[in-house]
Enzyme design. Sequence first.
Site, short mmCIF file in Angstrom:
data_model
loop_
_atom_site.label_atom_id
_atom_site.label_comp_id
_atom_site.label_asym_id
_atom_site.label_seq_id
_atom_site.Cartn_x
_atom_site.Cartn_y
_atom_site.Cartn_z
N LYS A 1 27.00 12.78 64.57
CA LYS A 1 26.36 12.01 63.36
C LYS A 1 25.34 12.75 62.78
CE LYS A 1 27.16 7.23 65.44
NZ LYS A 1 27.85 6.62 64.07
N ARG B 1 36.58 1.65 69.32
CA ARG B 1 38.01 1.21 69.38
C ARG B 1 38.66 1.83 70.52
NH1 ARG B 1 39.09 3.22 63.56
NH2 ARG B 1 36.91 3.20 63.57
N1 BES Z 1 28.86 2.78 66.24
C1 BES Z 1 29.41 3.16 65.17
C2 BES Z 1 29.30 2.11 64.21
C3 BES Z 1 27.94 1.58 63.52
C4 BES Z 1 27.03 2.08 62.40
C5 BES Z 1 27.28 0.57 64.31
C6 BES Z 1 26.01 1.77 62.00
C7 BES Z 1 26.29 0.12 63.77
C8 BES Z 1 25.43 0.57 62.77
C9 BES Z 1 30.67 3.49 65.44
O1 BES Z 1 31.24 3.82 66.41
C10 BES Z 1 31.16 4.49 64.33
O2 BES Z 1 30.49 5.56 64.38
N2 BES Z 1 32.19 4.17 63.11
C11 BES Z 1 32.24 5.17 62.36
C12 BES Z 1 33.95 5.23 62.28
C13 BES Z 1 34.32 6.36 61.59
C14 BES Z 1 34.05 7.55 62.31
C15 BES Z 1 35.90 6.02 61.19
C16 BES Z 1 31.76 4.72 61.12
O3 BES Z 1 31.51 3.68 60.84
O4 BES Z 1 31.19 5.46 60.37
MN MN Z 2 30.59 6.02 66.74
#
Ligand code: BES
Ligand code: MN
Length: 500
Positions: free
Chosen positions: A276, A350
């Site tokens: 990230k 997931r």
């Molecule tokens: N934990 C994150 C989602 C999240 C984002 C929770 C902001 C709370 C606040 C999750 O694991 C994630 O990174 N999701 C990605 C999925 C994508 C890579 C398909 C996302 O939402 O960008």
């Molecule tokens: Mn994630």
Amino acid sequence: MPDVLKLGFGPFAAPARGVLVVFCDEGLKFGPATTRTLGRAADLVTRAAKAERFTGKNGSALALSVPEGLKADRLVVIGAGKVAGLQQQDYVKLGGAAFGKLPVSAPEATIFAELPGGAMRADRAADLAQGIKLRAYAFDRYKTKRKDDEKPPASRKVTVAVGDVAAARSAFAPRAGIADGVLIARDLVNEPANVLYPEEFARRTGALKKLGVAVEVLDVPRLKKLGMNALLGVAQGSAHEGRVVVMRWNGGRKADAPVAFIGKGVCFDTGGISIKPAGGMEDMKGDMAGAACVTGLMHALAARKAKANAVGVIGLVENMPDGKAQRPGDIVKSMSGQTIEIINTDAEGRLVLGDVIWYAAQRFKPKFMVDLATLTGAIIVALGHEYAGMFANNDQLAERLTKAGQATGETVWRMPLGKEYDKMIDSKFADMKNTGGGRHAGAITAAQFIKRFVDDKTPWAHLDIAGTGFDSRHNDINKSWGSGWGVRLLDRLVADYYER
Ligand code: BES
Ligand code: MN
Ligand code: ZN
């Protein structure tokens, strides 16, 4: 941590010191006990209200220092607005608002649980007290320095004055247990990831045993044996091992299948190899809010001795980039036997949930399953921080959740599932891939992924709580970052389900 709040009930009587809090409606009317207690100070209120343009609107407040005719050194009048339509959650919020109007340094307060029509019913007064307890929570264990005017007293005594003290006390007991569940969830979410890693989280669930919850911790050899390779694939890049915790509360009939709650417990989510960006990444210490909610819920159910059989299963991992970390392109075989191509290692929640949900369904054959996960940024784009996204394979369960949400104020909004969305996660090389590709319908394709680990005969709902699990925008009943969202919602769902 010592409980700095000493919350109790007493009869309506003018307090000899501290802050007196009373409620009025939008006509500035008071109840009889309040009117009697205010005496001459009532005129003062009328004049101050005019000067401050205070009209008794719900949640508004008027404060008077050293009011003549009262021994209290401060009088706070809280507007309850239109009193006729007040619901349970409004009383909870009023309690929070009332506590919020106490000066930080006030060691003692008396709050009159009375509206113009008379003393609040015992259950309403207890709701009010629950709001006070929720609002009084602060996560400050790492603050070693405080400015003088930020220093709270060592303890704060709050007395809620009621018509029937005994009835209010017994109505409060279960609500205090539920509130404690919320605070436990908040503590877990607020705790930083250097302190709260999977093993430590698992250790903390051990506290539930004192209440009669059976707690089982599954370690890595056990998870390997079970074949939870999707979960283990996420965990493998971390110096901290993954864990699964199973919590069981059996307060219902012996032979009855339980209801099941499953939580995403990513103690920190860096994104892994698909790392990230740095901005805001610290929030990802809260990526275990689903697991925190399930833990808090188990506490709530046990504390109020719910006549229900409930199991909580949480998948605890840390998602890190490392020489041993999982890569994009890797293919893992989940416990269900289905294979998954990893496209983006940041879509890790997931993977964890797929294995844990499958395990919970196989082992417990639950009456229904609800999973909670801070799963996608996409759900925040869609719903902001007001509603959690709800996906369900069963209309009745969806309706029950919607209702419980409206009653508690922890609201959910149903989102669609469908074949066309499901196609988006088909993989060239494996049974499925872990992202839908592109940014379209991100919360839905994530839900479709989880659905592939649920058999259609088990009623199931998935709550995407990325927008509600933590949030810096404070409200009447929470001043901390972690919200403890979902504990009150699911406690209500269970109560309604078993008492229908
Ligand atoms: N934990 C994150 C989602 C999240 C984002 C929770 C902001 C709370 C606040 C999750 O694991 C994630 O990174 N999701 C990605 C999925 C994508 C890579 C398909 C996302 O939402 O960008
Ligand atoms: Mn994630
Ligand atoms: Zn995550």
